[in-house]
Design a protein around this motif. Structure first.
Motif, mmCIF file in Angstrom:
data_model
loop_
_atom_site.group_PDB
_atom_site.id
_atom_site.type_symbol
_atom_site.label_atom_id
_atom_site.label_comp_id
_atom_site.label_asym_id
_atom_site.label_seq_id
_atom_site.Cartn_x
_atom_site.Cartn_y
_atom_site.Cartn_z
ATOM 1 N N ILE A 193 0.679 -1.117 0.231
ATOM 2 C CA ILE A 193 0.127 -0.059 -0.010
ATOM 3 C C ILE A 193 0.845 1.102 0.144
ATOM 4 N N ASN A 194 1.954 1.007 -0.249
ATOM 5 C CA ASN A 194 3.078 2.134 0.091
ATOM 6 C C ASN A 194 3.205 3.178 -1.316
ATOM 7 N N ALA A 195 2.781 2.468 -2.409
ATOM 8 C CA ALA A 195 2.963 3.516 -3.762
ATOM 9 C C ALA A 195 1.785 4.487 -3.508
ATOM 10 N N HIS A 196 2.142 5.805 -4.066
ATOM 11 C CA HIS A 196 1.595 6.970 -4.157
ATOM 12 C C HIS A 196 0.058 6.585 -4.718
ATOM 13 N N MET A 197 -0.925 7.257 -4.182
ATOM 14 C CA MET A 197 -2.228 7.019 -4.761
ATOM 15 C C MET A 197 -2.987 8.294 -4.413
ATOM 16 N N PRO A 198 -3.379 9.127 -5.632
ATOM 17 C CA PRO A 198 -4.072 10.522 -5.406
ATOM 18 C C PRO A 198 -5.347 10.209 -4.751
ATOM 19 N N GLU A 199 -5.681 11.105 -3.841
ATOM 20 C CA GLU A 199 -7.025 11.053 -3.136
ATOM 21 C C GLU A 199 -8.189 10.829 -4.081
ATOM 22 N N GLU A 200 -8.293 11.543 -5.460
ATOM 23 C CA GLU A 200 -9.219 11.295 -6.152
ATOM 24 C C GLU A 200 -9.463 9.976 -6.715
ATOM 25 N N GLN A 201 -8.188 9.008 -6.762
ATOM 26 C CA GLN A 201 -8.406 7.740 -7.119
ATOM 27 C C GLN A 201 -8.683 6.708 -5.973
ATOM 28 N N ARG A 202 -8.884 7.237 -4.904
ATOM 29 C CA ARG A 202 -9.046 6.180 -3.896
ATOM 30 C C ARG A 202 -10.625 5.927 -3.483
ATOM 31 N N PRO A 203 -11.065 4.733 -3.696
ATOM 32 C CA PRO A 203 -12.286 4.217 -3.902
ATOM 33 C C PRO A 203 -13.297 4.568 -2.732
ATOM 34 N N ILE A 204 -12.665 4.378 -1.417
ATOM 35 C CA ILE A 204 -13.385 4.543 -0.312
ATOM 36 C C ILE A 204 -12.783 6.002 0.621
ATOM 37 N N PRO A 205 -13.171 7.130 0.195
ATOM 38 C CA PRO A 205 -12.605 8.299 0.953
ATOM 39 C C PRO A 205 -12.797 8.170 2.569
ATOM 40 N N PHE A 206 -11.781 8.482 3.228
ATOM 41 C CA PHE A 206 -11.813 8.313 4.781
ATOM 42 C C PHE A 206 -13.275 9.065 5.360
ATOM 43 N N ARG A 207 -13.803 10.159 4.533
ATOM 44 C CA ARG A 207 -15.051 10.726 4.889
ATOM 45 C C ARG A 207 -16.048 9.936 4.681
#
Length: 322
Positions: A218-232
């Motif tokens: 999970i260490n590779a950078h992933m832009p926030e807009e690409q993350r399927p389940i935002p923390f919000r």
């Protein structure tokens, strides 16, 4: 008191373990490829993440069947775990897993995976837990203004995967991340995975990034807009100091956290009150998962906020596409 707290003998408040999205991405290489725009707004998954011992079940799962079949008092077992861990400078979670099969061997009992799974059937749950999952799903169906909202439940626990698999509620979880034995490679069970209180945060990032295969980094950078389940879109449920790192990560990253305590107002209640006053949780409530309870109502308040945010984000997305 949770299983980890019993194993470590620690009941006072721990210092918060700092975990931030900024640190998590600071050492990873950034992708050079520009992602293709999504055809539909795809941030509609809501994830409810739970601790187990003390959160969904009143006592550590080992106390319902494993320790009784060995004729061992729970307090004596956890006290010995504390003593051995301190004397050896060992991780308390590895220590409890080691002592479990050591005690079984002394009694002439062999631990195997099937036996631990069977023990899951005897684990008690707090009131309403068995109907909670369907009730929350029904609530979201009624309240969601955006079509296609998906609800997922996750379990992140330092307890044993094998026992959890035998519980009545295992089918409700999209995925379970818990400590686990390795049975095939050794004559005796050997710890295959140990999940500590700070280590739980790794699995929150896995849920956030959609990388649930433990063989993938999970260490590779992933832009926030690409993350399927935002923390919000996430709520974490826990019961004590061992959940502080996960709660802190959730709150710092825009997510939510709820602390639960037994019905009697003892040490568990005081811990939840301290967590609330310190801003580490949105709410706290008695561990009563039935419809109409404070826990149900307060969870639904957070779900309403999340559903409204999803609707707003989707509308912004549509406007942005012209």
């Amino acid at each position: 008191m949770t299983m980890t707290e019993r194993a470590t003998g620690q009941s006072k408040e721990r210092g918060e373990t700092e975990v931030s999205a900024e640190h998590e991405t600071s050492t990873a290489a950034k992708s050079k490829k520009k992602p293709k725009p999504a055809e539909t707004f795809n941030k509609k998954t809501i994830a409810l993440v739970y601790d187990f011992d003390g959160t969904l079940s009143p006592r550590p799962m080992q106390e319902y069947s494993f320790l009784p079949q060995l004729g061992i008092e729970a307090k004596a077992f956890w006290d010995e775990c504390t003593q051995v861990a301190r004397a050896q400078g060992a991780d308390p979670l590895i220590t409890y897993m080691h002592l479990m099969y050591k005690k079984a061997k002394e009694k002439g009992l062999r631990i195997d995976r099937a036996d631990l799974v069977r023990q899951g059937a005897s684990v008690e749950l707090f009131p309403g837990v068995e109907t909670w999952f369907d009730a929350i799903a029904d609530y979201i169906k009624i309240r969601a203004e955006s079509a296609g909202v998906e609800l997922r439940h996750y379990l992140v626990s330092s307890g044993l995967t094998e026992i959890i698999e035998g519980t009545k509620i295992r089918p409700h979880f999209h995925n379970v991340f818990a400590s686990e034995y390795w049975f095939d490679a050794y004559e005796l069970p050997y710890p295959k995975r140990v999940i500590t209180d700070t280590g739980k945060t790794q699995y929150l990032f896995r849920i956030n990034k959609g990388i649930e295969d433990l063989g993938e980094s999970i260490n590779a950078h992933m832009p926030e807009e690409q993350r399927p389940i935002p923390f919000r879109n996430m709520i974490y449920f826990g019961d004590g100091e061992t959940d502080v790192p996960s709660m802190a990560l959730m709150r710092k990253s825009g997510g939510h956290a709820i602390a639960v305590h037994p019905a009697e107002k003892g040490r568990g209640y005081a811990t939840c009150l301290d967590l609330f006053r310190a801003g580490r949780v949105d709410f706290y409530a008695t561990a009563d998962y039935r419809r109409g309870s404070d826990l149900f109502k307060r969870t639904c308040l957070l779900l309403d906020r999340m559903l409204a945010d999803i609707a707003v984000q989707e509308e912004v997305w549509k406007v942005g596409r012209g």
